[in-house]
Design a protein around this motif. Structure first.
Motif, PDB file in Angstrom:
ATOM      1  N   UNK A 178      64.459   7.194 113.902  1.00 46.32           N
ATOM      2  CA  UNK A 178      65.642   8.062 113.874  1.00 46.32           C
ATOM      3  C   UNK A 178      65.772   8.769 112.533  1.00 46.32           C
ATOM      4  N   UNK A 179      65.427   8.078 111.447  1.00 45.93           N
ATOM      5  CA  UNK A 179      65.471   8.702 110.129  1.00 45.93           C
ATOM      6  C   UNK A 179      64.447   9.830 110.038  1.00 45.93           C
ATOM      7  N   UNK A 180      63.271   9.619 110.599  1.00 45.51           N
ATOM      8  CA  UNK A 180      62.250  10.666 110.600  1.00 45.51           C
ATOM      9  C   UNK A 180      62.706  11.875 111.423  1.00 45.51           C
ATOM     10  N   UNK A 181      63.379  11.632 112.526  1.00 47.39           N
ATOM     11  CA  UNK A 181      63.901  12.738 113.343  1.00 47.39           C
ATOM     12  C   UNK A 181      64.991  13.490 112.590  1.00 47.39           C
ATOM     13  N   UNK A 182      65.862  12.771 111.875  1.00 46.40           N
ATOM     14  CA  UNK A 182      66.900  13.425 111.067  1.00 46.40           C
ATOM     15  C   UNK A 182      66.265  14.276 109.974  1.00 46.40           C
ATOM     16  N   UNK A 183      65.212  13.772 109.350  1.00 46.76           N
ATOM     17  CA  UNK A 183      64.516  14.523 108.310  1.00 46.76           C
ATOM     18  C   UNK A 183      63.912  15.811 108.881  1.00 46.76           C
ATOM     19  N   UNK A 184      63.325  15.733 110.050  1.00 42.47           N
ATOM     20  CA  UNK A 184      62.748  16.933 110.671  1.00 42.47           C
ATOM     21  C   UNK A 184      63.828  17.968 110.984  1.00 42.47           C
ATOM     22  N   UNK A 185      64.973  17.518 111.463  1.00 37.24           N
ATOM     23  CA  UNK A 185      66.068  18.451 111.767  1.00 37.24           C
ATOM     24  C   UNK A 185      66.612  19.103 110.496  1.00 37.24           C
ATOM     25  N   UNK A 186      66.723  18.331 109.431  1.00 41.65           N
ATOM     26  CA  UNK A 186      67.212  18.882 108.161  1.00 41.65           C
ATOM     27  C   UNK A 186      66.219  19.903 107.616  1.00 41.65           C
ATOM     28  N   UNK A 187      64.932  19.619 107.718  1.00 41.68           N
ATOM     29  CA  UNK A 187      63.917  20.572 107.257  1.00 41.68           C
ATOM     30  C   UNK A 187      64.012  21.883 108.030  1.00 41.68           C
TER      31      UNK A 187
END
Length: 130
Positions: A26-35
């Protein structure tokens, strides 16, 4: 011999490990969305990182309270100042991305060759009316 107590502890550890593995995804998905969001707004994500701030209950678009994860990140526009931002996730779905107020340049398009001054336009159109 495997006792019921040992089996319970083993299942508890396996559940904790699965929860940590899921949280990392989930943290990796949040990082992708922020990018993606930062690229769209033409700002730079600093450190390429999001950090879990808290797990809380928050209201979704329908007004229901749901378990949400709130992550912090930092971004920059000029490269000199850091600005904070947050992303709220309901599971794998993005609920909200908030950026602190930041300075930005208003990009005006270059003047085109078809620009006509108003006084010139009036003179040309008044000739034809007479």
């Amino acid at each position: 011999m495997l006792t019921l107590g040992n089996l319970f502890v083993l299942m508890l550890l396996a559940t904790g490990g699965a929860w940590l593995w899921h949280s990392h995804g989930l943290r990796e998905r949040a990082l992708a969305r922020v990018k993606q969001h930062c690229a769209k707004l033409d700002v730079e994500l600093l450190d390429g990182n999001v950090a879990l701030r808290r797990i809380t209950f928050a209201r979704d678009a329908n007004g229901r309270k749901r378990l949400a994860r709130v992550y912090n990140f930092e971004f920059t526009v000029t490269g000199e100042q850091r600005h904070p931002g947050t992303i709220t996730m309901f599971g794998a779905h993005t609920a909200l991305i908030e950026l602190a107020p930041y300075p930005f340049e208003i990009k005006t398009p270059p003047p085109s060759a078809n620009v006509i001054e108003m006084s010139q336009w009036r003179q040309e159109h008044n000739k034809w009316k007479q």
